[in-house]
Motif scaffolding. Structure first.
Motif, mmCIF file in Angstrom:
data_model
loop_
_atom_site.group_PDB
_atom_site.id
_atom_site.type_symbol
_atom_site.label_atom_id
_atom_site.label_comp_id
_atom_site.label_asym_id
_atom_site.label_seq_id
_atom_site.Cartn_x
_atom_site.Cartn_y
_atom_site.Cartn_z
ATOM 1 N N VAL A 99 -6.133 -2.743 -9.235
ATOM 2 C CA VAL A 99 -4.759 -2.448 -8.190
ATOM 3 C C VAL A 99 -5.064 -2.513 -6.766
ATOM 4 O O VAL A 99 -5.865 -1.550 -6.402
ATOM 5 N N ALA B 173 -4.190 -0.804 -3.078
ATOM 6 C CA ALA B 173 -4.815 0.560 -2.823
ATOM 7 C C ALA B 173 -5.472 0.545 -2.031
ATOM 8 O O ALA B 173 -5.878 1.536 -1.481
ATOM 9 N N TYR C 4 1.077 -1.257 0.353
ATOM 10 C CA TYR C 4 -0.249 0.063 0.195
ATOM 11 C C TYR C 4 0.866 1.085 -0.128
ATOM 12 O O TYR C 4 0.620 2.265 -0.798
ATOM 13 N N SER D 274 -1.194 -9.309 -9.964
ATOM 14 C CA SER D 274 -0.494 -8.099 -10.914
ATOM 15 C C SER D 274 0.174 -9.043 -11.500
ATOM 16 O O SER D 274 0.442 -10.497 -11.555
ATOM 17 N N TYR E 198 2.029 1.495 -2.774
ATOM 18 C CA TYR E 198 0.179 2.231 -4.438
ATOM 19 C C TYR E 198 1.228 3.711 -4.088
ATOM 20 O O TYR E 198 0.875 4.341 -4.847
ATOM 21 N N ARG F 292 3.804 5.648 -5.894
ATOM 22 C CA ARG F 292 3.325 5.104 -7.395
ATOM 23 C C ARG F 292 2.591 5.545 -7.517
ATOM 24 O O ARG F 292 2.747 6.706 -8.627
ATOM 25 N N TRP G 240 -2.623 -10.363 -4.036
ATOM 26 C CA TRP G 240 -2.600 -9.212 -4.694
ATOM 27 C C TRP G 240 -2.140 -10.249 -6.205
ATOM 28 O O TRP G 240 -1.818 -10.666 -6.700
ATOM 29 N N GLU H 117 -9.347 4.198 -6.624
ATOM 30 C CA GLU H 117 -8.753 3.146 -6.101
ATOM 31 C C GLU H 117 -8.100 2.971 -5.057
ATOM 32 O O GLU H 117 -8.132 1.251 -4.124
#
Lengths: 1061, 489
Positions: A267, A270, A238, A353, A241, A244, A351, A258
């Motif tokens: 995401v 987030a 987090y 991704s 995140y 970024r 997660w 998000e």
């Protein structure tokens, strides 16, 4: 009972007859200071509106329908008002008549006036204005107050200010040089300023700095808080995140969405936003139902608070027990907001991704590899020895009798030892080994004093342990032999001559103090010489205890079509098995349902999609695909293969994923059907007994294998462990602490916030005074969060943009235009410049919610560029000492993270790597109190402070004292306090002393051998300027005698470095 | 039929309409938006201390004349059983090993067992004839001077939130602690030492750790400084730096700051930072003097049990108690002395789940004599006249044993804490639990009241002493609090 017409009707006068009754009997709970049940009787309009739960209390003309009368007249003691006594009949009759006569309450007689709580600046639409820029609006306000703006700061002051403001770091020597040169070369200096701002906003350091502001508000930390304060190992994504998102300039409305429904937007990390608070984990919550309900309420409360404070600048949480004291937030509004997030649990979630998917695929491949290795290991496993006798091996003394047998050499081989409670399998120990012959008078012939010589496989030697201590006649741990191999070792006694041996005895510790390192399996051999040894007795090692993750039974190859696993005891409740695999000689699992095998059981507990008898051989692992019996502690499963099979190996488990350890079969029997009937091929009698929390030890004991096989197995085990570690590392990052989402709880509003007093069901909704969004109780969790996010992020939300631009303004000027950044409610401050706030907010929305654009607008303004000096402005100081009107730029002290980062930047040690698991500030990453600070930092410890593993409530030992929040509660604005502890920390800590050394080194490298030049370099790095002649000579005096370190320490501590101009 | 049902039906309807907000007139918003003109004046006006940043510990006036100038809190972590100490329940002897009629089946840690008698003999003590157990013979001698509150309640039965509640008035993490509030309001009489000192038990820090002495959202200056007889203040000196080099660095820093200040006249923050280095320098001198117990005469060491060679934990706690007295002697405002360390199944603190008698034998031996000696020593030096001594614990324990154990589970519904010293009425036992000591039944006091009373004794208005945080005027006792007048002298 209400008795109408008891007295003669007379004209009732409110002021004379009724108000005194209210004053005396009702006001204490129902007037200005308290409004029990939302009722107040000192104000006409409020009185006629009535209390929270009863509608109008006074129905003019109809006493029988007026709750007021009902209350004072109730026969139910619990309902009657006032609570402690009844009004006398006369007073009741007066009230009755007053209402019957139309409840006349003249206007204008109340001593108080009503205010509409929704009539508040921040609840009104954002005023769209194109009239002014920051500078014109600020200037107008200054003019109104008879003030003027300060002259611009020097370019270097501005550079220092903006570099810290946007990145939290000082400008480097190069950056300072470039800027200065640009200004000298280019008369159109504005471009030079704009270039700096663009460079800073494009720097990854920008996201690192501004993420810190955000994390303060949402009270982010890497531990769970409260008593146990355990690590929250997957919280950091987090933090990453946020960094970024800021660096990418994610539009703020998207940023909000998000964080509330990132799981629906790809995401996952987030949504860590929802679960940043302290939380009691299941193990810490009481077993009683009240504790569980309270803990859940507290957990939901934190989410509502976070949303309210962070996005809306509203203290919605205040309405948990009573309607909000200042704002029009009702208790129902509060619980309606709880309902919005009632499907959120504090937990890790998957997660999803690209990166994690790759890791997942790689882990799956390694899993397959590990399975192959495991099957190879299994081939060496000892064959089950069902119906083994239970063994009683004592630690203090164990003896073995024989038929008399001649021996010159006696060899005692330890094949296994008991498991240490925390260390598992360790080196066995023998305090004394005794050998007796058929002639009693000879006594213990093993004694060295009798001429017996002892040799050992290997020894761990110390003052207490030596091979010669094993036959020295002294018992106890202090004079014993300890092997140098885990669970193995041998002793060989060469007797002075051949004896007829009748019994041997040994102990681990005959004084009874120690019972670890005890031999549990052994082999005894006699012989006339070392090359002519024969086994006289042996006790083979037990197989390991049952492991919830995997139980392997190797059996002699048997042809059978039916196999039965009978459970005789579990560690708790009904037995549960997630999978049984039966392998034939070719290594094929013949138990699979898909292979045509049928199963029958003793009885089942059926839970759809979780427990079903067919799941026991469906090839799928984990509790959610398992068989659950229907009797406590017992049950059986029988498999019938499609055809007779030659089987040799059975692998089964409680939960192969390793998460559950209850319902574990700890006593069992495996039988197969043969032409002779059912034949028991394996059971638990030759396994180590199971104990809760035990270390399971190695997969099996290899001491009985021949040396080549043993070596091979040990290599395989090592390989397996290596693969397991890799898999673990890959799987570790598969999860993120970002909330687990499920079917929402039904939310009831709670009387006085007490979970034991639930009232009516509440639908998910936003506070009524702010919007009309309301959802049905049946809506799913994601629908709720999406609706909430859309509502907050909508341009028509009056609070969202205002709150955010104010936070950014505060980040640059130290104080927001509203100086209560998380309270835009009626109790918060009024904005200093309402027009400016709204202009910034509407520009912000119009320009695509871009934070970087907003920063640019602010830091390129003349308001931001003006000097902070108060030289010659004594009069203005008297008028506006805090510079709220911004007649100068208000400087500030660096905050905790900036000071640490600055020191590392000055020494050149600061590492620019970003992201990832936090580096340690303490000796542990969570857990019970007593954290010892790390004093010396290397590698990752040189990253920016935002990448530290943040332990909730445990402020950093050095920089915590600089008002670093402890992540207990939200910190919308850091304090700037000054304490002697700060001085001690910054002047004396090992961190400072180490940095001083490193800084000195850098100065020597960059300044050469000339001391004057060294000092100049130091000043330039620290203050972006040359030292004055006085400064130079003062420093030189010190450096000449004490070298550079005192100068470096002083620079780290001095006000010019620690304050932003 | 009573009238009740008539208006109940109608009201539920209206109620629903109100909070569903489906009324065209937005009834909901208006119904609850009434605010009286001048309401904020009628409510207590917050008092926010004015703190000179250059002298955060400067003494500040109390709100009204104070009875107590300083406070020593003896904080027994882990929840001390009221039944083995101060709250004598002879009925438990009669009912020993019998189930509690109507008692709970499950409490904090699991199933409840049978009622269990007090695990120690009780005797009447002193002039008041107060029944106190033999577990704590030294403290028992002092009961004539103590004001007991037997009817305290907590908001949580879990150590973490409950220690938060006791120390900060809130279950959640991150609120300012009592000592922080006291020093925020009053500063300190000694400018050379921290205003607020937290002394952890020699066996380790308490269950809830630093949140017990955290400043929450008060300025960091009011955080409790951790200090014990064993461990001095961290970073007091620069390790491995020659004295001359150290002096040179200090001197250079002073020069730099003076130079810098020439251009920044009258910026109070700069002055404050310069002052903080001077204060730090004075602390470097006064802390070693404070912690040097070698000047204590043998009879004092004996009185506290600091000379106990057989029980190292007791001797260490005794040294902490002597340190507490020395801090009070030097005018330090608030001293928090911890007895009991972190969660350890009761091995290191008062959390007596498993074998309460065995565990309490150990803890009482450590706590009793040193704590009693501290009070006696303060009295014989005349310090008790303006020092308040508070003995507290986060909650109590159940009258029954846990099933299959010889210990008692958590009980937040009725437990005992006490005070003695400045402004406290001596020899009072206030409030009562039921016959088995399970629940407070008379003069029930949530811990808010206890904290309110402590602030009151310091001359502080607990309803007004405030700090602004996220738009809320926060107080130690939240929106609650009431004085326990019965224990005031």
């Amino acid at each position: 009972m209400l008795s109408i017409g008891l007295c003669d009707a007379q004209d009732i006068d409110f002021v004379r007859d009724i108000r005194p009754i209210f004053v005396e009997h009702c006001y204490s709970c129902h007037s200005a200071s308290e409004q029990e049940s939302g009722l107040r009787l000192d104000l006409k309009s409020a009185a006629f509106r009535g209390g929270d739960k009863h509608g109008p209390d006074i129905v003019a003309g109809v006493a029988a329908k007026s709750p007021l009368l009902g209350f004072v007249n109730s026969s139910d003691q619990a309902k009657r008002m006032p609570p402690d006594y009844a009004l006398d009949a006369k007073q009741i009759e007066k009230l009755n008549q007053w209402i019957e006569q139309g409840a006349v309450w003249p206007d204008g007689i109340d001593s108080v006036r009503e205010i509409d709580r929704t009539d508040h600046w921040s609840f009104k639409p954002i005023a769209f204005s194109t009239l002014g820029s920051i500078d014109t609006l600020i200037e107008a306000k200054l003019r109104e107050n008879g003030l003027t703006r300060s002259p611009p700061a020097t370019p270097i002051q501005w550079l220092r200010r903006v570099t810290y403001g946007l990145t939290g770091l000082p400008p480097t020597l190069d950056e300072t040089d470039t800027f200065t040169r640009r200004l000298t070369n280019n008369p159109i200096s504005e471009t030079a300023y704009a270039e700096v701002v663009d460079r800073l906003l494009a720097s990854p350091r920008y996201g690192e700095r501004w993420a810190q502001h955000w994390l303060d508000v949402v009270r982010f930390a890497d531990t769970h808080g409260f008593e146990v304060n355990t690590e929250r190992p997957n919280a950091w994504p987090y933090r990453d995140y946020i960094i970024r998102a800021l660096n990418e300039d994610t539009p703020y409305d998207q940023f909000i969405r998000e964080q509330l429904i990132g799981d629906g937007l790809g995401v996952d990390p987030a949504t860590g936003f929802l679960v940043t608070a302290s939380v009691l984990l299941p193990g810490q919550i009481g077993k009683d139902a009240e504790s569980i309900r309270l803990a859940r309420q507290d957990a939901l409360d934190e989410i509502v608070n976070n949303i309210g404070q962070t996005f809306l600048g509203l203290s919605i949480g205040c309405a948990r027990c009573h309607d909000h004291k200042f704002d029009p937030v009702t208790t129902i509004d509060y619980y309606a907001m709880q309902a919005m997030v009632a499907g959120v649990e504090y937990d890790d979630r998957e997660w999803r991704s690209e990166e994690t998917a790759t890791k997942k695929r790689r882990a799956a491949m390694l899993h397959d590899e590990a399975d192959v290795v495991q099957r190879s290991i299994d081939e060496f496993a000892p064959i089950a020895r069902p119906k083994s006798a239970s063994r009683m091996i004592r630690s203090d003394k164990h003896s073995v009798d024989f038929e008399k047998q001649p021996a010159h050499i006696v060899r005692f081989e330890i094949l296994d030892a008991n498991l240490h409670s925390s260390l598992g399998l360790i080196e066995p120990c023998i305090d004394e080994f005794e050998i007796y012959s058929d002639r009693e008078s000879e006594g213990n012939i093993a004694l060295a004093s009798n001429g017996t010589r002892v040799t050992a496989s290997g020894s761990t030697e110390s003052g207490s342990h030596h091979a010669r201590f094993v036959n020295d006649g002294i018992v106890g741990n202090e004079s014993s032999w300890m092997s140098n191999a885990k669970g193995y070792g041998w002793l060989q006694f060469e007797l002075p001559k051949e004896f007829n041996i009748t019994h041997v005895a040994w102990g681990r510790d005959r004084t009874g103090k120690f019972d670890d390192r005890t031999t549990t399996a052994y082999r005894i051999q006699f012989g006339e010489s070392t090359d002519k040894m024969r086994v006289v007795t042996e006790l083979l090692p037990e197989r390991p205890a049952v492991d919830p993750k995997r139980i392997h039974d190797r059996i002699p190859i048997t042809l059978t079509q039916r196999l039965r696993l009978t459970i005789e005891a579990t560690n708790s409740l009904e037995p549960c098995i997630d999978e049984i695999e039966v392998f034939n000689q070719k290594g094929k699992n013949v138990a699979l349902h898909a292979a045509g095998t049928k199963s029958t059981t003793s009885g089942d507990t059926l839970v759809p999609a979780v427990h079903d008898p067919s799941y026991v051989h469906d090839g799928m692992f984990g509790n959610d695909r398992s068989w659950l019996g229907n009797e406590n502690g017992r049950g059986w499963v029988q498999l019938e293969f499609a055809k007779p099979e030659e089987i040799g190996s059975i692998v089964w488990s409680r939960d192969r994923s390793g998460s559950l350890v209850d319902r574990l079969p700890i006593e069992y029997t495996i039988e197969v059907e043969t032409p002779d009937g059912w034949n028991r091929v394996a059971d638990s009698t030759d396994r180590r007994p199971w104990r809760s929390g035990m270390d399971l030890g190695p997969p099996f004991i290899t001491t009985t294998l021949d040396p080549t096989d043993a070596r091979r197995v040990n290599e395989l085990i090592k390989e397996r462990n290596r693969l397991d570690a890799q898999i673990k590392a890959l799987e570790r990052d598969q999860f993120v602490f970002a909330g687990k989402f499920r079917t929402p709880d039904s939310i009831h509003w709670l009387n006085r916030g007490d979970p034991e007093q639930p009232r009516d069901l509440v639908k998910p909704a936003v506070p009524v005074f702010l919007g009309s969004l309301q959802l049905p109780e049946t809506s799913s969790d994601q629908v709720r969060r999406k609706a909430l996010a859309d509502w907050i992020a909508d341009a028509s939300n009056v609070l969202t943009a205002r709150v955010l631009v104010n936070r950014v303004w505060q980040g640059h000027f130290g104080t927001g235009l509203v100086d209560t950044p998380s309270d835009f409610g009626r109790n918060g401050s009024k904005p200093m410049h309402p027009e400016l706030l709204d202009t910034l907010a509407s520009n912000f929305q119009r320009e695509g919610w871009s934070l970087k654009r907003l920063h640019r607008e602010i830091v390129l303004s003349e308001t931001y560029r003006q000097s902070s000096s108060i030289f010659g402005r004594e009069e203005t100081m008297k008028q506006d000492a805090d510079a709220r009107l911004l007649w100068r730029f208000p400087g500030r002290r660096l905050d905790a993270e900036e000071i640490r980062d600055t020191m590392l930047a000055m020494t050149g040690e600061l590492r620019s790597e970003m992201y990832g698991r936090g580096f340690d500030l303490f000796d542990k990453r969570g857990g019970l109190s007593g954290f010892q600070p790390v004093e010396t930092f290397t590698s990752h410890g040189m990253k920016r402070t935002i990448y530290a593993h943040k332990i909730r409530r445990e402020r950093d030992a050095i920089f915590g004292a600089f008002d670093c929040p402890d992540a207990g509660q939200s910190t919308a604005k850091r304090r700037e306090s000054t304490t002697p502890v700060q001085a001690l920390n910054l002047f004396n800590s090992t961190f400072t002393l180490d940095r001083a050394k490193a800084f000195a080194k850098r100065i020597q490298v960059e300044g050469g051998t000339d001391l004057n030049q060294q000092i100049r370099v130091a000043y330039n790095i620290a203050m972006q300027r040359e030292p004055t002649l006085i400064e130079l000579s003062t420093a030189l005096d010190v450096v000449k005698i004490h070298e550079l370190e005192p100068l470096c320490r002083a620079l780290f501590n001095c006000n010019e470095v620690i304050f932003i101009p | 039929m009573t009238n009740d049902s008539v208006w109940n039906t109608q009201s539920i309807d209206l109620c629903r309409r109100r909070w569903l907000g489906d009324s065209a007139t937005a009834l909901g918003a208006i119904a609850l938006t009434s605010l009286m003109e001048g309401e904020s004046l009628q409510a207590s006006t917050p008092i926010i201390p004015s703190i000179d940043p250059a002298r955060p510990y400067a003494p500040r006036a109390s709100h009204f004349p104070a009875k107590a100038k300083n406070v020593v809190v003896i904080f027994c972590a882990g929840a001390v059983s009221q039944l083995e100490t101060w709250d004598y329940k002879p009925e438990l002897i009669k009912w020993d090993d019998k189930p509690l009629p109507g008692g709970p089946a499950v409490t904090f840690q699991g199933p409840a067992g049978n009622l269990a008698r007090p695990q120690y003999t009780f005797q009447q003590r002193g002039q008041t004839g107060k029944w106190v157990s033999d577990m704590i013979p030294h403290l028992a001698e002092l009961t004539d001077d103590i004001a007991f509150v037997h009817s305290l309640t907590s908001k949580s039965n879990t150590h973490g939130p409950a220690e938060n509640f006791l120390s900060t008035g809130f279950n959640l993490d991150g609120f300012p602690s009592l000592g922080s509030w006291a020093t925020y309001a009053l500063g300190s009489e000694n400018q050379d030492l921290p205003a607020y000192v937290a002394i952890p038990d020699p066996r380790g820090v308490p269950q809830n750790g630093s949140n017990n002495w955290g400043p929450g959202f008060l300025p960091a200056a009011f955080q409790g400084t951790v200090l014990s007889a064993k461990d001095p203040i961290r970073h007091l000196v620069a390790k491995g730096v020659a004295r001359e080099s150290d002096e040179a660095a200090k001197h250079l820093l002073e020069q730099m700051n003076l130079q810098h200040q020439l251009h920044q006249v009258s910026d109070s923050r700069l002055t404050a930072r310069i002052a903080s280095y001077q204060l730090a320098a004075r602390m470097q001198l006064s802390v070693p003097d404070l912690s040097d117990l070698s000047t204590e005469p043998p009879h004092i060491l004996r009185m506290y049990g600091a000379d106990d060679t057989k029980n190292g934990d007791k001797a260490a706690f005794a040294r902490n108690c002597i340190l507490a007295r020395r801090l009070i002697e030097r005018g330090v405002r608030f001293v928090q002395l911890f007895n009991g360390a972190y969660a350890s199944a009761g091995r290191l603190n008062w959390d007596g789940h498993n074998a309460i008698k065995e565990q309490y034998d150990i803890h009482a031996e450590i706590m009793d004599q040193p704590a009693a000696a501290l009070i006696k020593d303060l009295r014989q030096r005349g310090l008790l006249e303006n020092t308040l001594v508070v003995w507290c614990t986060e909650f109590g324990r159940m009258p029954f044993f846990q099933k299959g154990a010889k210990g008692r589970d958590h009980n937040p519904d009725g437990f005992t804490c006490w005070m003695t010293g400045a402004g406290v009425k001596p020899g009072v036992s206030h409030g009562m639990t039921d016959e088995f000591g399970q629940k407070a039944i008379e003069n029930i006091h949530p811990l808010y009241h206890f904290n309110a009373t402590i602030l009151h004794l310091l001359g502080l208005d607990y309803e007004r002493l405030s700090v602004e945080h996220n738009g809320i005027q926060r107080r130690l006792t939240n929106v609650e609090g009431k004085l326990i007048r019965e224990i005031l002298a």
